[in-house]
Design a protein around this motif. Structure first.
Motif, PDB file in Angstrom:
ATOM      1  N   ALA A 251      27.312 -23.957 -13.935  1.00 25.69           N
ATOM      2  CA  ALA A 251      28.475 -23.708 -13.097  1.00 25.69           C
ATOM      3  C   ALA A 251      28.292 -24.361 -11.733  1.00 25.69           C
ATOM      4  O   ALA A 251      29.227 -24.956 -11.184  1.00 25.69           O
ATOM      5  CB  ALA A 251      28.703 -22.213 -12.953  1.00 25.69           C
ATOM      6  N   VAL A 252      27.061 -24.276 -11.202  1.00 29.81           N
ATOM      7  CA  VAL A 252      26.801 -24.887  -9.899  1.00 29.81           C
ATOM      8  C   VAL A 252      26.939 -26.401  -9.988  1.00 29.81           C
ATOM      9  O   VAL A 252      27.549 -27.037  -9.118  1.00 29.81           O
ATOM     10  CB  VAL A 252      25.402 -24.476  -9.387  1.00 29.81           C
ATOM     11  CG1 VAL A 252      25.020 -25.295  -8.173  1.00 29.81           C
ATOM     12  CG2 VAL A 252      25.388 -22.999  -9.056  1.00 29.81           C
ATOM     13  N   ILE A 253      26.409 -26.971 -11.055  1.00 25.80           N
ATOM     14  CA  ILE A 253      26.534 -28.428 -11.230  1.00 25.80           C
ATOM     15  C   ILE A 253      28.017 -28.809 -11.278  1.00 25.80           C
ATOM     16  O   ILE A 253      28.457 -29.738 -10.597  1.00 25.80           O
ATOM     17  CB  ILE A 253      25.833 -28.886 -12.526  1.00 25.80           C
ATOM     18  CG1 ILE A 253      24.315 -28.755 -12.367  1.00 25.80           C
ATOM     19  CG2 ILE A 253      26.194 -30.317 -12.853  1.00 25.80           C
ATOM     20  CD1 ILE A 253      23.550 -29.055 -13.631  1.00 25.80           C
ATOM     21  N   ASN A 254      28.765 -28.062 -12.079  1.00 22.44           N
ATOM     22  CA  ASN A 254      30.205 -28.310 -12.156  1.00 22.44           C
ATOM     23  C   ASN A 254      30.829 -28.299 -10.776  1.00 22.44           C
ATOM     24  O   ASN A 254      31.601 -29.189 -10.411  1.00 22.44           O
ATOM     25  CB  ASN A 254      30.871 -27.205 -12.986  1.00 22.44           C
ATOM     26  CG  ASN A 254      31.183 -27.690 -14.375  1.00 22.44           C
ATOM     27  OD1 ASN A 254      31.315 -28.893 -14.589  1.00 22.44           O
ATOM     28  ND2 ASN A 254      31.335 -26.780 -15.303  1.00 22.44           N
ATOM     29  N   LEU A 255      30.483 -27.293 -10.006  1.00 20.95           N
ATOM     30  CA  LEU A 255      31.062 -27.117  -8.683  1.00 20.95           C
ATOM     31  C   LEU A 255      30.736 -28.305  -7.786  1.00 20.95           C
ATOM     32  O   LEU A 255      31.629 -28.870  -7.133  1.00 20.95           O
ATOM     33  CB  LEU A 255      30.510 -25.824  -8.084  1.00 20.95           C
ATOM     34  CG  LEU A 255      30.989 -25.502  -6.686  1.00 20.95           C
ATOM     35  CD1 LEU A 255      32.468 -25.235  -6.695  1.00 20.95           C
ATOM     36  CD2 LEU A 255      30.232 -24.302  -6.151  1.00 20.95           C
ATOM     37  N   VAL A 256      29.477 -28.702  -7.799  1.00 21.61           N
ATOM     38  CA  VAL A 256      29.050 -29.817  -6.950  1.00 21.61           C
ATOM     39  C   VAL A 256      29.785 -31.075  -7.363  1.00 21.61           C
ATOM     40  O   VAL A 256      30.304 -31.833  -6.525  1.00 21.61           O
ATOM     41  CB  VAL A 256      27.518 -29.999  -7.048  1.00 21.61           C
ATOM     42  CG1 VAL A 256      27.093 -31.284  -6.364  1.00 21.61           C
ATOM     43  CG2 VAL A 256      26.813 -28.800  -6.437  1.00 21.61           C
ATOM     44  N   VAL A 257      29.871 -31.294  -8.684  1.00 22.74           N
ATOM     45  CA  VAL A 257      30.569 -32.482  -9.183  1.00 22.74           C
ATOM     46  C   VAL A 257      32.018 -32.460  -8.725  1.00 22.74           C
ATOM     47  O   VAL A 257      32.563 -33.468  -8.266  1.00 22.74           O
ATOM     48  CB  VAL A 257      30.476 -32.529 -10.721  1.00 22.74           C
ATOM     49  CG1 VAL A 257      31.458 -33.550 -11.270  1.00 22.74           C
ATOM     50  CG2 VAL A 257      29.071 -32.874 -11.153  1.00 22.74           C
ATOM     51  N   ILE A 258      32.640 -31.290  -8.831  1.00 23.19           N
ATOM     52  CA  ILE A 258      34.040 -31.185  -8.419  1.00 23.19           C
ATOM     53  C   ILE A 258      34.195 -31.560  -6.960  1.00 23.19           C
ATOM     54  O   ILE A 258      35.074 -32.341  -6.585  1.00 23.19           O
ATOM     55  CB  ILE A 258      34.548 -29.739  -8.645  1.00 23.19           C
ATOM     56  CG1 ILE A 258      34.769 -29.489 -10.127  1.00 23.19           C
ATOM     57  CG2 ILE A 258      35.849 -29.502  -7.893  1.00 23.19           C
ATOM     58  CD1 ILE A 258      35.141 -28.070 -10.454  1.00 23.19           C
ATOM     59  N   ILE A 259      33.329 -31.048  -6.127  1.00 24.92           N
ATOM     60  CA  ILE A 259      33.473 -31.293  -4.690  1.00 24.92           C
ATOM     61  C   ILE A 259      33.242 -32.759  -4.364  1.00 24.92           C
ATOM     62  O   ILE A 259      33.982 -33.361  -3.575  1.00 24.92           O
ATOM     63  CB  ILE A 259      32.512 -30.376  -3.899  1.00 24.92           C
ATOM     64  CG1 ILE A 259      33.053 -28.937  -3.978  1.00 24.92           C
ATOM     65  CG2 ILE A 259      32.414 -30.805  -2.458  1.00 24.92           C
ATOM     66  CD1 ILE A 259      32.123 -27.909  -3.439  1.00 24.92           C
ATOM     67  N   ILE A 260      32.265 -33.368  -5.004  1.00 28.42           N
ATOM     68  CA  ILE A 260      31.998 -34.785  -4.735  1.00 28.42           C
ATOM     69  C   ILE A 260      33.156 -35.637  -5.240  1.00 28.42           C
ATOM     70  O   ILE A 260      33.691 -36.493  -4.523  1.00 28.42           O
ATOM     71  CB  ILE A 260      30.676 -35.231  -5.394  1.00 28.42           C
ATOM     72  CG1 ILE A 260      29.506 -34.533  -4.700  1.00 28.42           C
ATOM     73  CG2 ILE A 260      30.507 -36.739  -5.323  1.00 28.42           C
ATOM     74  CD1 ILE A 260      28.183 -34.735  -5.407  1.00 28.42           C
ATOM     75  N   LEU A 261      33.575 -35.376  -6.488  1.00 27.71           N
ATOM     76  CA  LEU A 261      34.647 -36.193  -7.064  1.00 27.71           C
ATOM     77  C   LEU A 261      35.942 -36.037  -6.262  1.00 27.71           C
ATOM     78  O   LEU A 261      36.719 -36.982  -6.150  1.00 27.71           O
ATOM     79  CB  LEU A 261      34.885 -35.801  -8.523  1.00 27.71           C
ATOM     80  CG  LEU A 261      33.966 -36.443  -9.546  1.00 27.71           C
ATOM     81  CD1 LEU A 261      34.450 -36.130 -10.941  1.00 27.71           C
ATOM     82  CD2 LEU A 261      33.882 -37.948  -9.358  1.00 27.71           C
ATOM     83  N   ASP A 262      36.168 -34.844  -5.723  1.00 29.41           N
ATOM     84  CA  ASP A 262      37.354 -34.616  -4.901  1.00 29.41           C
ATOM     85  C   ASP A 262      37.472 -35.666  -3.813  1.00 29.41           C
ATOM     86  O   ASP A 262      38.545 -36.236  -3.592  1.00 29.41           O
ATOM     87  CB  ASP A 262      37.268 -33.222  -4.263  1.00 29.41           C
ATOM     88  CG  ASP A 262      38.243 -32.260  -4.893  1.00 29.41           C
ATOM     89  OD1 ASP A 262      38.743 -32.576  -5.992  1.00 29.41           O
ATOM     90  OD2 ASP A 262      38.511 -31.213  -4.298  1.00 29.41           O
ATOM     91  N   GLU A 263      36.365 -35.917  -3.147  1.00 29.50           N
ATOM     92  CA  GLU A 263      36.384 -36.892  -2.052  1.00 29.50           C
ATOM     93  C   GLU A 263      36.620 -38.295  -2.599  1.00 29.50           C
ATOM     94  O   GLU A 263      37.391 -39.077  -2.034  1.00 29.50           O
ATOM     95  CB  GLU A 263      35.066 -36.837  -1.272  1.00 29.50           C
ATOM     96  CG  GLU A 263      34.707 -35.458  -0.735  1.00 29.50           C
ATOM     97  CD  GLU A 263      35.734 -34.920   0.251  1.00 29.50           C
ATOM     98  OE1 GLU A 263      36.188 -35.689   1.113  1.00 29.50           O
ATOM     99  OE2 GLU A 263      36.102 -33.721   0.144  1.00 29.50           O
ATOM    100  N   VAL A 264      35.946 -38.597  -3.710  1.00 29.59           N
ATOM    101  CA  VAL A 264      36.094 -39.925  -4.305  1.00 29.59           C
ATOM    102  C   VAL A 264      37.549 -40.152  -4.730  1.00 29.59           C
ATOM    103  O   VAL A 264      38.147 -41.196  -4.447  1.00 29.59           O
ATOM    104  CB  VAL A 264      35.162 -40.061  -5.531  1.00 29.59           C
ATOM    105  CG1 VAL A 264      35.398 -41.396  -6.234  1.00 29.59           C
ATOM    106  CG2 VAL A 264      33.716 -39.931  -5.107  1.00 29.59           C
TER     107      VAL A 264
END
Lengths: 854, 854
Positions: free
Chosen positions: B446-459
């Motif tokens: 879940a944490v990995i998912n969250l981090v990915v979401i936040i990074i991809l959001d910016e991209v």
């Protein structure tokens, strides 16, 4: 051009060289002032031929002055002549009549005060009717136009570049293709003279009519224009060309109706074409259809269980061959495509209409009119009713509506019982050909349904009106909307209950052999023919559409008026020559009085909406519906135009920006259509069972064996006592196992006659189809809705351009003014920085208002 | 009152008696003219301390005069001083710099021409930056106001009667209840001075900024107001009171954002309350839940099949007791009610917002502003692009978007693989407690998912901007809309893909014992815990919502700015005292230059929309979502307000009537929410299987035996070779038949391991529920939509009243005029019937225009 606006009609006549009937002209007795509006009332003494004209009316004095002047002048001018007679009669007539006259006088006084001019006319061409002719002078029209913020052309004009893109080309192509439908007319026909039409004091008028003070109120027909319009009616459908002239003559509301009808009819053309193609596809593939081939194949030799208790016996499936083949015409994969097509068609139609409406709004200078409409509202709001006051009325409405809908259901159920009992009786008495019996029963039942629908339609219209009056809506608009909504619900339930029964309930409440469902004693619920109920639904739709249209259009709209005319002629004992002479001798306002009153556009719209429902809701079962609708509308549009121009009093020109509640009803229908079509395809047709069989149960992946798969087994020893056939040997051999159409376990399973796994698989597939179909079509509809802008691009560009031109114009004007002001007095300007630099700095909180400064 | 409008700020300072920092005031160097707008640019020589002010600008001359005057005066006044230096430098600097300066001069000329006044300032407090201060004098404001058709209060006023009906009482009650949420503020706080804000020449401005001629452009903050607003931020949420002051200070667009956020937050209160009640109901009934009781009952002693190949062994169902009990918290009949409630809540929210917007439009005098907005459009339309020109850009967009969404899917799949492989590895290495392993894996994933979401959001934000620029939209509005739409799609896919996977795919692609589905070699797809995947979905939602909000709000919105400030302070080596001194010495426009630029409201809206999606889309699985959202928003609304007031440059006040595309996105989301919730309830939760069991399969009509019913039998001899457990005797006894969660035939049936009849029954029930739920909720939504009028009744009454008053006012004015005219010259009137009677009748076709006559 404002100059053209008030060319008197009389001049046109003289130019034509045609014989001038002075009486025909819609003018006051001076032959100059035009009669813009007519009020009629009952007069007491029909025998005394009197004609008086009272011409006062000038709004250039202030009100108080006017009131005194008015009363004096009328008493001085009109009263003395009448007084001796009227006074004598007044004593005989009751107080009521007197009161009416008093109200009339008061009303006339008020009218005169607003600057309108009046002429009274109590001639005897139509005995017992007094006419009050109203003329609106130019300055009153101007004032009203200003209040209504009527848009007028300015001196400034600009060129509109014609777009030559792909869309335009397609439009031109479509126009060329559909050209035969709207015969040639000279598009350069000079614009007929335009009159400013204004809503007048409508609110007061109908209140007065309701009081019985005046008996009718109408503006006059204009012969010079009706002649052109009559030409239109005969030669041209108002599809594309005629609308503007209709709008000019009848006002925007009627204009929009014809525009809408035109768009609807135009849009029906592609739908009808695709529908015919789908039908032809069905015809072409009827011989390749494996299920019907299997049914018709005598080698299969399937023995079916009896269709009724005792009297009926076992029958061979091969006898259902004809029905099976016929039902393929309407039950094939193409209908699935067609119902998706029609769902999108409905959305496209709504979009197309929105754009057309926008375009008309622009052309008719109605942009920005919207808010003005509300001025009309809250006119009756003087009687403030709270929620608790209204509750009884609302409750009555709900209860009555529910009751009426239940009555509709009861009637439909009655027709079902009729069908069941007649069928049983026929079976009992003779043993003639089964299919003949079926056809007879089907036919009579459909006709009964139709007759009931038509009769109830009239009843429901009356009930809806009564209920709405009970609710005492605040405004006219609210009254109309509520009335329409109620009428729509009732008529819709009325028209569609039998169809819904056929589509979704018939044949589903039968039970199974050995455990049939009985209603009202011992009648078994009716079954469908072997290949689904789609065929019967189709016949019902066909009869309803054709029948309703034939009867309502031809009988009600043409036949009955003709009949009335004939009766009237008989009664008055005049031959046509004499009548023509009389007709010629009548004044325009007298002629119009004879015509029927204009009752609004609701009946016309309602008819079309119900038709729209037929076209979209059950299109999956009847692909020819759009064609039928198209044929009907091509006649309808001409009949309506003829009726408005020649057979009804001219309606008051009313402004309208859109078609109001009708648009919402259309939207609602097209939404409901999606789910109804989903259910028709998945539950009424055999589309899903066929798919499921082919991909889950078929041994070789083909449809072979499908018929056998849909038939369950029944052991004849399991018949309930007394329900087994009287003639078990009817087919010539002893039957142990008969078949029936259902997915149930065979008698030798552990749970005999239970719903089988196949049933649940098919049910899941049906429901999955509904979910997928509904959501996909809704998504596509929304996408189409989003893709097509509501305002056509060229129109939005033009509006933008006009705005820029307007700003530029005002800018120039302002600059010119400023220059002039500067030249005249250089010091008393608003805010000049040069003076701010020289004089001690003053705070910017000057007490200047906006108007003062700029 | 127009008088109040231009009280200079300075006076207020003096009245307070507070120390007047002359430099703080946002004025020109004369201390009188207010700085309405600031443009900054890079100057070449940061070391030469120069300060020049050029004050010309008066729009009272015509343009040609102005141009000549302007050029002369500037050359005469400003240039000579600079010329020697600049000329020397110009030879050194490149052509580019020269070009920029030239453009700047041209632009300034144009600005002066429109009547605005300028002051240049190249002081060195901020080295290398030149300031161009703009002042809009009163007459320019007036002119623009007229073009914008800004509504002004007239002298006429009227009393509004306060409605005291039931609704009002409810509103008051609600207000009282929610009072603690918006702390007390004096409602009679005197209105602070109001300034006319106008959009200025925005189109030109951003073009210039894009060219690099100017580096930034912003209006100035107003300390007297920001002090009040700061007070608001700390003490009051702008829920109800503050909006009007925000609107006055920032313009309608920002005002509407805060109003919307306020309405959303307010509406979240009931949703949160109901959500908590539903959750508490789950907690209260957890002990009465028969299925979890059965699972926890050790007497049932059900042996389950292993959860992974080889390494795992058989396990007892009783070990899943905790999960089963926990999942009841979110999977009980109340959640069904709650998701219907939330679907209607979403509709109510939209309706409420429409009404609030309408009310604000009325209060802010924006009614009838709509059309004006389009004036801004087609500014860039000079470069006419055809469809074929645009095709490559559109194709790129579609391809990139699809690719990006696939990347999202791939990442989600990657996380799944991570989970599977880690789990398998953990199983292999140790035999520690299973539930610990599960929790660890779940948490990290879940944490990995969250981090990915936040990074991809910016991209994704960057990609959306790039794609939109590629499309070259015609107008600013179109650019913004397209950008928002793309960003929304990408961010939405990003945020919801893992959740959708968990809700609808996890545990469904597992296969069955003996025939598992393997991905990437030999990894078995992951299963859910015994009592459905709802629990895991719930955890994921919880982490995403809390995590996103914590990280994005606290870290990004507070932490990073704080960090930046800290770094800046370190760098400049000043202690706080010194900094304060510097701060005091800075001019207002210099202070504002240091602040961050205002980048629009899109990020704020986007964050809220994604949150709205979380709250509505998966509310069936997580009833606490509204509560989390509410808590977040109460902080968010304060942070946003603080940011706008104190940390960003003041945005240009922009007029707006509605929240634009965001409304459509919200509507779309609330539509999608209905179908998503229907699927979550019917497919993710065990609601339907429980119902089906109770009413179709249960022997005694209770839930007893449900767990046994949902478990199929597996004969361990049917394991594929090499997949049977390494430790078959793990439980201490030999296992012949193990159980697994699925509806399949037992090994001893004629078709072992086929989907059983129960499966199809449950599937049909699930689908039927989807159809019913979707259509019922949609019908209810439409009904609510139809029931609640878009315009609040009191507002529509007031609008109507105002209109009538306006008409009366004009009527009186007209009558007065007419009377005066009549007294002056009695003969040259438009149309007086008295003269018509005396003179020979003239035709009414007088060539008079509308304006001439009335």
């Amino acid at each position: 051009e404002p100059e053209g606006k008030y060319t008197p009609m009389k001049n046109l006549y003289a130019e034509d060289g045609s014989p001038v009937y002075p009486r025909q002209g819609p003018y006051f007795s001076d032959g100059q002032r035009r009669v813009d509006y007519v009020l009629t009332y009952q007069i007491q003494k029909p025998n005394s031929i009197r004609r008086q004209s009272s011409r006062f009316g000038d709004n250039n004095f202030i009100r108080r002055l006017w009131r005194s002047l008015n009363i004096r002048s009328r008493r001085a001018e009109a009263q003395p002549k009448e007084d001796p007679e009227i006074a004598a009669q007044d004593q005989r007539t009751d107080y009521h009549e007197d009161d009416k006259r008093f109200r009339r006088e008061e009303f006339e006084e008020n009218i005169l005060e607003t600057g309108l001019e009046l002429e009274m006319d109590e001639r005897t061409n139509i005995p017992g009717i007094g006419f009050m002719k109203v003329h609106a002078p130019w300055n009153v029209l101007c004032r009203e136009a200003e209040f209504m913020k009527l848009k007028m052309p300015t001196k400034k004009n600009y060129e509109v570049k014609q777009g030559s893109n792909l869309v335009e080309k397609i439009r031109l192509f479509i126009h060329k293709v559909t050209a035969p439908l709207h015969p040639k007319v000279d598009p350069n026909r000079p614009q007929t003279v335009k009159f400013l039409s204004h809503p007048f004091s409508r609110e007061k008028q109908h209140l007065l009519l309701a009081n019985g003070v005046y008996t009718s109120a109408y503006p006059l027909h204009d012969v010079s224009i009706t002649i052109t319009l009559k030409f239109d009616v005969v030669n041209v459908s108002p599809l594309t060309f005629g609308i503007s002239s209709y709008r000019k003559y009848f006002g925007e509301k009627v204009g929009l109706y014809f525009a809408w009808l035109g768009v609807y009819t135009q849009m029906l053309i592609p739908a009808a074409i695709v529908g015919v193609i789908v039908f032809l596809y069905g015809c072409a593939t009827v011989d390749d259809n494996i299920p019907s081939m299997e049914i018709c194949d005598p080698r299969h030799n399937i023995t079916m269980c009896p269709l009724c208790d005792r009297a009926c016996s076992y029958w061979k499936l091969v006898t259902a061959c004809g029905t099976a083949r016929a039902s393929h015409l309407f039950d094939n994969p193409a209908t699935v495509f067609f119902s998706i097509f029609m769902a999108l068609w409905a959305v496209l139609f709504m979009e197309h209409w929105k754009r057309r409406q926008m375009r008309l709004n622009y052309i008719w200078d109605l942009t920005g009119f919207g808010e003005e409409e509300e001025r009309e509202e809250s006119e009756k709001a003087k009687v403030k009713l709270t929620c608790t006051d209204r509750l009884p009325a609302y409750l009555t409405t709900v209860v009555t509506m529910v009751f009426m809908i239940l009555v509709t259901f009861a009637i439909v159920f009655g027709v079902i019982l009729y069908r069941i009992s007649i069928k049983a009786a026929l079976h009992m008495s003779t043993y003639s050909d089964q299919s003949n019996i079926r056809a007879t029963v089907k036919g009579t039942a459909a006709v009964i349904n139709l007759v009931v629908i038509i009769i109830l339609d009239e009843v429901y219209a009356a009930i809806a009106r009564w209920l709405t009056a009970l609710e005492v809506p605040k405004t006219d608009k609210s009254f109309e909307d509520r009335l329409i909504f109620k009428t729509f619900i009732l008529k819709f339930a009325n028209a569609f209950t039998p169809i819904v029964y056929l589509a979704f309930f018939r044949g589903r409440l039968v039970g199974r052999p050995g455990n049939y469902l009985y209603v009202v004693g011992s009648y078994r619920m009716e079954e469908c023919a072997h290949a689904g109920c789609l065929m019967e639904l189709c016949i019902q739709l066909c009869i309803t559409m054709l029948g309703k249209q034939l009867i309502q259009n031809n009988l009600f709209e043409i036949g009955i008026p003709k009949l009335k005319k004939l009766l009237r002629r008989r009664k008055s004992d005049l031959d046509s020559k004499q009548e023509e002479e009389l007709n010629r001798s009548l004044y325009r306002h007298e002629k119009d009085h004879i015509l029927g009153p204009f009752v609004g556009l609701s009946p016309e719209y309602m008819e079309m909406i119900i038709q729209f429902g037929m076209v979209t809701l059950f299109v999956a079962s009847f692909p020819l519906a759009p064609l039928f609708a198209l044929l009907n509308n091509i006649i309808e549009i001409r009949l309506d135009a003829k009726k408005f121009v020649m057979e009804l009093r001219r309606p008051i020109a009313a402004k309208a920006k859109d078609i109001g509640i009708w648009y919402n009803l259309l939207r609602g229908l097209s939404k409901v259509a999606v789910i109804v079509n989903a259910f028709v395809i998945s539950f009424t047709s055999d589309f899903i069972p066929r798919l499921v069989y082919q991909y889950m149960f078929s041994v070789d992946g083909t449809m072979h064996g499908f018929v056998d798969h849909t038939l369950s087994y029944f052991n004849v020893s399991d018949f309930q006592p007394g329900t087994d056939p009287l003639q078990p040997m009817h087919l010539g051999y002893r039957v142990d196992i008969c078949r029936y159409k259902d997915y149930r376990e065979p008698p030798w399973a552990s749970t005999p006659y239970e719903l089988s796994k196949e049933f649940w698989v098919v049910l899941a597939a049906r429901l999955a189809f509904v979910v997928v179909f509904q959501n996909v079509v809704m998504l596509m509809s929304d996408f189409v809705d989003w893709l097509i802008p509501d305002i056509p691009k060229d129109i939005s560009l033009q509006i933008h351009k006009e705005k820029i031109l307007m700003v530029e114009l005002f800018m120039k004007e302002e600059q010119g003014k400023r220059l002039a002001a500067r030249e005249n007095h250089n010091q008393d300007n608003c805010n000049s920085p040069s003076s701010a630099n020289q004089s001690p700095p003053r705070p910017r909180s000057r007490p200047v208002s906006h108007a003062n400064c700029c």
